[in-house]
Write a protein that holds these residues in place. Sequence first.
Motif, PDB file in Angstrom:
ATOM      1  N   THR A 395       1.181  15.028  14.113  1.00 13.10           N
ATOM      2  CA  THR A 395       0.583  16.108  13.761  1.00 13.10           C
ATOM      3  C   THR A 395       0.567  16.632  12.368  1.00 13.10           C
ATOM      4  OG1 THR A 395       2.336  17.841  14.290  1.00 13.10           O
ATOM      5  CG2 THR A 395       0.678  17.159  16.109  1.00 13.10           C
ATOM      6  N   ASN A 396      -0.319  17.357  11.848  1.00 15.42           N
ATOM      7  CA  ASN A 396      -0.533  17.863  10.378  1.00 15.42           C
ATOM      8  C   ASN A 396       0.402  19.197  10.281  1.00 15.42           C
ATOM      9  OD1 ASN A 396      -1.381  18.387   7.750  1.00 15.42           O
ATOM     10  ND2 ASN A 396      -3.249  19.481   8.496  1.00 15.42           N
ATOM     11  N   THR A 397       1.803  18.741  10.283  1.00 16.22           N
ATOM     12  CA  THR A 397       2.652  19.815  10.037  1.00 16.22           C
ATOM     13  C   THR A 397       3.991  19.103   9.403  1.00 16.22           C
ATOM     14  OG1 THR A 397       4.267  21.433  11.095  1.00 16.22           O
ATOM     15  CG2 THR A 397       3.867  19.336  12.318  1.00 16.22           C
ATOM     16  N   GLN A 398       4.840  19.857   8.597  1.00 14.48           N
ATOM     17  CA  GLN A 398       5.896  19.539   8.076  1.00 14.48           C
ATOM     18  C   GLN A 398       6.962  20.613   8.051  1.00 14.48           C
ATOM     19  OE1 GLN A 398       4.872  18.124   4.105  1.00 14.48           O
ATOM     20  NE2 GLN A 398       5.171  20.200   3.002  1.00 14.48           N
ATOM     21  N   THR A 399       7.998  20.219   8.015  1.00 10.17           N
ATOM     22  CA  THR A 399       9.178  21.171   8.020  1.00 10.17           C
ATOM     23  C   THR A 399      10.430  20.960   7.102  1.00 10.17           C
ATOM     24  OG1 THR A 399       8.746  21.721  10.440  1.00 10.17           O
ATOM     25  CG2 THR A 399      10.823  22.391   9.507  1.00 10.17           C
ATOM     26  N   LEU A 400      10.740  21.883   6.514  1.00  4.98           N
ATOM     27  CA  LEU A 400      11.984  21.754   5.484  1.00  4.98           C
ATOM     28  C   LEU A 400      13.229  22.246   6.045  1.00  4.98           C
ATOM     29  CD1 LEU A 400      13.443  21.151   2.571  1.00  4.98           C
ATOM     30  CD2 LEU A 400      12.478  23.765   2.064  1.00  4.98           C
ATOM     31  N   VAL A 401      13.946  21.418   6.096  1.00  2.00           N
ATOM     32  CA  VAL A 401      15.361  21.847   6.617  1.00  2.00           C
ATOM     33  C   VAL A 401      16.403  21.716   5.296  1.00  2.00           C
ATOM     34  CG1 VAL A 401      17.266  21.339   8.495  1.00  2.00           C
ATOM     35  CG2 VAL A 401      15.010  20.864   8.919  1.00  2.00           C
ATOM     36  N   SER A 402      17.174  22.967   5.115  1.00  2.00           N
ATOM     37  CA  SER A 402      17.866  23.335   3.949  1.00  2.00           C
ATOM     38  C   SER A 402      19.419  23.968   4.410  1.00  2.00           C
ATOM     39  CB  SER A 402      17.224  24.002   3.008  1.00  2.00           C
ATOM     40  OG  SER A 402      17.949  24.009   1.964  1.00  2.00           O
ATOM     41  N   GLY A 403      20.489  23.332   4.375  1.00  2.00           N
ATOM     42  CA  GLY A 403      21.733  23.667   4.566  1.00  2.00           C
ATOM     43  C   GLY A 403      22.455  23.868   3.225  1.00  2.00           C
ATOM     44  N   SER A 443       1.931  24.435   8.531  1.00  2.00           N
ATOM     45  CA  SER A 443       0.998  23.824   9.630  1.00  2.00           C
ATOM     46  C   SER A 443      -0.481  24.299   9.293  1.00  2.00           C
ATOM     47  CB  SER A 443       1.492  24.167  10.933  1.00  2.00           C
ATOM     48  OG  SER A 443       1.531  25.367  11.253  1.00  2.00           O
ATOM     49  N   MET A 444      -1.269  23.880  10.251  1.00  2.00           N
ATOM     50  CA  MET A 444      -2.771  24.438  10.263  1.00  2.00           C
ATOM     51  C   MET A 444      -3.340  24.120   8.897  1.00  2.00           C
ATOM     52  SD  MET A 444      -2.330  28.051  12.547  1.00  2.00           S
ATOM     53  CE  MET A 444      -4.223  28.255  12.434  1.00  2.00           C
ATOM     54  N   GLU A 445      -3.360  22.769   8.515  1.00  2.00           N
ATOM     55  CA  GLU A 445      -3.822  22.541   7.176  1.00  2.00           C
ATOM     56  C   GLU A 445      -3.254  23.334   6.214  1.00  2.00           C
ATOM     57  OE1 GLU A 445      -8.070  22.436   7.872  1.00  2.00           O
ATOM     58  OE2 GLU A 445      -8.148  20.707   8.913  1.00  2.00           O
ATOM     59  N   GLN A 446      -1.982  23.675   6.107  1.00  2.00           N
ATOM     60  CA  GLN A 446      -1.254  24.448   5.089  1.00  2.00           C
ATOM     61  C   GLN A 446      -1.656  25.899   5.104  1.00  2.00           C
ATOM     62  OE1 GLN A 446      -1.408  22.150   1.241  1.00  2.00           O
ATOM     63  NE2 GLN A 446       0.008  20.580   2.244  1.00  2.00           N
ATOM     64  N   ARG A 447      -2.468  26.428   5.958  1.00  2.00           N
ATOM     65  CA  ARG A 447      -2.752  27.772   6.003  1.00  2.00           C
ATOM     66  C   ARG A 447      -1.477  28.775   6.808  1.00  2.00           C
ATOM     67  NH1 ARG A 447      -8.258  28.466   9.070  1.00  2.00           N
ATOM     68  NH2 ARG A 447      -7.943  30.606   8.478  1.00  2.00           N
ATOM     69  N   LEU A 448      -0.717  28.131   7.456  1.00  2.00           N
ATOM     70  CA  LEU A 448       0.404  28.964   8.066  1.00  2.00           C
ATOM     71  C   LEU A 448       1.702  28.354   7.698  1.00  2.00           C
ATOM     72  CD1 LEU A 448       1.604  31.036   9.939  1.00  2.00           C
ATOM     73  CD2 LEU A 448       1.176  29.267  11.719  1.00  2.00           C
ATOM     74  N   THR A 449       2.541  29.078   7.040  1.00  4.27           N
ATOM     75  CA  THR A 449       3.795  28.959   6.676  1.00  4.27           C
ATOM     76  C   THR A 449       4.835  29.789   7.227  1.00  4.27           C
ATOM     77  OG1 THR A 449       3.251  28.398   4.518  1.00  4.27           O
ATOM     78  CG2 THR A 449       5.572  28.854   4.709  1.00  4.27           C
ATOM     79  N   SER A 450       5.463  29.350   8.065  1.00  2.69           N
ATOM     80  CA  SER A 450       6.568  30.166   8.831  1.00  2.69           C
ATOM     81  C   SER A 450       8.281  29.598   8.239  1.00  2.69           C
ATOM     82  CB  SER A 450       6.629  29.577  10.264  1.00  2.69           C
ATOM     83  OG  SER A 450       5.069  29.785  10.705  1.00  2.69           O
ATOM     84  N   GLU A 451       8.830  30.601   8.224  1.00  5.19           N
ATOM     85  CA  GLU A 451      10.384  30.310   7.436  1.00  5.19           C
ATOM     86  C   GLU A 451      11.298  31.304   8.262  1.00  5.19           C
ATOM     87  OE1 GLU A 451       9.381  30.796   3.697  1.00  5.19           O
ATOM     88  OE2 GLU A 451      10.415  32.613   3.434  1.00  5.19           O
ATOM     89  N   CYS A 452      12.618  30.774   8.005  1.00 10.70           N
ATOM     90  CA  CYS A 452      13.699  31.717   8.483  1.00 10.70           C
ATOM     91  C   CYS A 452      14.885  31.545   7.679  1.00 10.70           C
ATOM     92  CB  CYS A 452      13.985  31.775  10.005  1.00 10.70           C
ATOM     93  SG  CYS A 452      15.092  33.047  10.210  1.00 10.70           S
ATOM     94  N   ALA A 468       6.274  34.852   8.596  1.00  7.97           N
ATOM     95  CA  ALA A 468       5.305  34.038   8.591  1.00  7.97           C
ATOM     96  C   ALA A 468       4.095  34.427   7.848  1.00  7.97           C
ATOM     97  CB  ALA A 468       4.800  33.878   9.773  1.00  7.97           C
ATOM     98  N   ILE A 469       3.546  33.605   6.922  1.00  7.44           N
ATOM     99  CA  ILE A 469       2.478  33.881   6.091  1.00  7.44           C
ATOM    100  C   ILE A 469       1.221  33.120   6.318  1.00  7.44           C
ATOM    101  CG2 ILE A 469       1.881  33.975   3.414  1.00  7.44           C
ATOM    102  CD1 ILE A 469       4.716  33.942   2.954  1.00  7.44           C
ATOM    103  N   TYR A 470      -0.057  33.866   6.465  1.00  9.37           N
ATOM    104  CA  TYR A 470      -1.147  33.159   7.171  1.00  9.37           C
ATOM    105  C   TYR A 470      -2.137  33.257   6.084  1.00  9.37           C
ATOM    106  CZ  TYR A 470      -5.014  32.007  10.239  1.00  9.37           C
ATOM    107  OH  TYR A 470      -6.045  31.247  10.834  1.00  9.37           O
ATOM    108  N   ASP A 471      -2.914  32.365   5.808  1.00  3.36           N
ATOM    109  CA  ASP A 471      -4.268  32.618   5.117  1.00  3.36           C
ATOM    110  C   ASP A 471      -5.197  32.781   5.814  1.00  3.36           C
ATOM    111  OD1 ASP A 471      -2.600  32.148   2.724  1.00  3.36           O
ATOM    112  OD2 ASP A 471      -3.059  29.927   2.629  1.00  3.36           O
ATOM    113  N   VAL A 472      -5.646  33.914   5.972  1.00  2.58           N
ATOM    114  CA  VAL A 472      -6.858  34.347   6.879  1.00  2.58           C
ATOM    115  C   VAL A 472      -8.160  33.630   6.383  1.00  2.58           C
ATOM    116  CG1 VAL A 472      -8.190  36.082   7.968  1.00  2.58           C
ATOM    117  CG2 VAL A 472      -5.533  36.370   7.600  1.00  2.58           C
ATOM    118  N   SER A 473      -8.242  33.650   5.057  1.00  4.43           N
ATOM    119  CA  SER A 473      -9.504  33.251   4.243  1.00  4.43           C
ATOM    120  C   SER A 473      -9.055  32.800   3.037  1.00  4.43           C
ATOM    121  CB  SER A 473     -10.668  34.254   4.496  1.00  4.43           C
ATOM    122  OG  SER A 473     -10.236  35.250   3.589  1.00  4.43           O
ATOM    123  N   ASP A 474     -10.060  32.349   2.186  1.00 10.56           N
ATOM    124  CA  ASP A 474      -9.526  32.106   0.767  1.00 10.56           C
ATOM    125  C   ASP A 474      -9.126  33.504   0.146  1.00 10.56           C
ATOM    126  OD1 ASP A 474     -10.301  29.435   1.285  1.00 10.56           O
ATOM    127  OD2 ASP A 474     -12.429  29.750   0.394  1.00 10.56           O
TER     128      ASP A 474
END
Length: 513
Positions: A395-403, A443-452, A468-474
């Motif tokens: 799927t078109n998604t990637q996750t950064l795991v940082s400790g 995810s979502m073609e880099q339109r949605l960024t979720s983090e914690c 969570a940051i979502y690009d609703v439009s340009d």
Amino acid sequence: MKAQLIPGDKRIATVVTALVLFLVLSCASGHTLEIPDYNTSIQVTAGNRTGVFLDGGRNFLGQNSVVDRFEQFLLADGKTQFYKDLSMTIKLRGFIDNVFDVQGGNHWSADPKAIHALSNSFALKYDDVLREAYFDYNLGQLPDEDGKLFARIGKQQVVWGKADGFRLLDLINPFDYREPFYPNFEDVRIPLWMINVNYTLPRQVLQNASLQLIGDPFYQQDTFAPPLVSPWSFRGFDEFQHTANTVGFRVLPNLYDRDFEPATTLKNWSAGARWSHTIQNFSYTVNYFYGWTSLPHAKPEFVPVSPLDPLGFLYNVSPDRVHKIGGSFDYNAYKIPLLNIENVVFRGEFLGTINNQFYGNVQPNLVANYKRNTADYVLGIDKYVYGIPFLAPETNTQTLVSGQILQDFIPGSNPQKEGLTNPGDAELNAVKTSLTLFLQNTSMEQRLTSECLFFYSDAGEWWFRPRAIYDVSDNITAELGGQFFIGHSNDLVGEFARKGMQEIFIQLKYQIL
């Protein structure tokens, strides 16, 4: 508490003088300036940020309010390319917080002076509209045998550290602590008028090596929420102000009053240097900074009797000079043998401070400030995971795991016996260990960024910051987040838990241009 600022005309005169001198020297060395057509770009963004406390944030005096902030803001970012090697950038930020209009008459305090201080803090009345303004002079077209030279002169941020959620080497710019756990450090660093020069060595001398020099002629302290009346105020400031208000005579200076500012002289400059070098997949830096502490320390002193201090007692509030020596590294392991894990980044930062200043027990001679050498480090490991393991790896998604692991040391000291505390009045140990875990998914073609970001220390503190940051439009971006605190009230994080500072917020941005 309002930081005193050097008048703008002095700063502008210094910047212009330095720029003219730099251009004259460059031209004298045989480098000519080519003059193409101006190339200008402007970006303007408007937005709103609303925050509410789930448990009703409480101040030192027990008053509370559900609404934390109701900000309306306008950001403008412009850049003009004057010449081939010279450009100018200006960033403006103006906003006001209508939190008092939203919540009615609940101002967290009945004290008119306190209300005024709190209102100014929320309205951000003393924030500079001119957020950043600098000239970039880039002699990147020099022959290889001369190396490359880059200079930035003006009001700017200089970032040396990369730790998740905390500052170690990120020590050049002071900080805005009116909301100390704000998600983006870029928004709460206080830009400074600086000269920032970076020289890259010729490749035949040493590849991928550079030396950065910075100089700052103007002092600027950290900015804090007003004591007693703000839920974001540190307990140490609250208790000091409460004592000053109740002892029956005036204590100078009151935290609502003045701040000390060193004279603008050459000997009072702050200066730093950083050496950077990359060898294949390994990079390291060596850092040095000599300047003022961003937090003035209150030192009790006896003074001649006067009508304002009948008992001959005041607090001399002034910053201190410190030396900070540190370094960082990061190593990209393309593949870890046996484990068959690829592209893992190992990184670290180290910092030693000479004559760091702490508060402590008041001695018979009224001395309550202690100078101690300190050492701190952070070690981290980062890994990107693509897809969703075991579910949808393509799927078109990637996750950064940082400790991370962070440790703070006060060698050769007994903090409990001396009663050493940080500015938030949190009790210090000879060694403090903290752990963080940062997760970020795109995810979502880099339109949605979720983090914690998860934080834990051996003092029993917990802190969670999801968003969570979502690009609703340009042009439209929406953000939903929160921050939640758990811990003992004697700890920096725990004191916010005691005040009921469990907050959620929503932010909307609209790009006009």
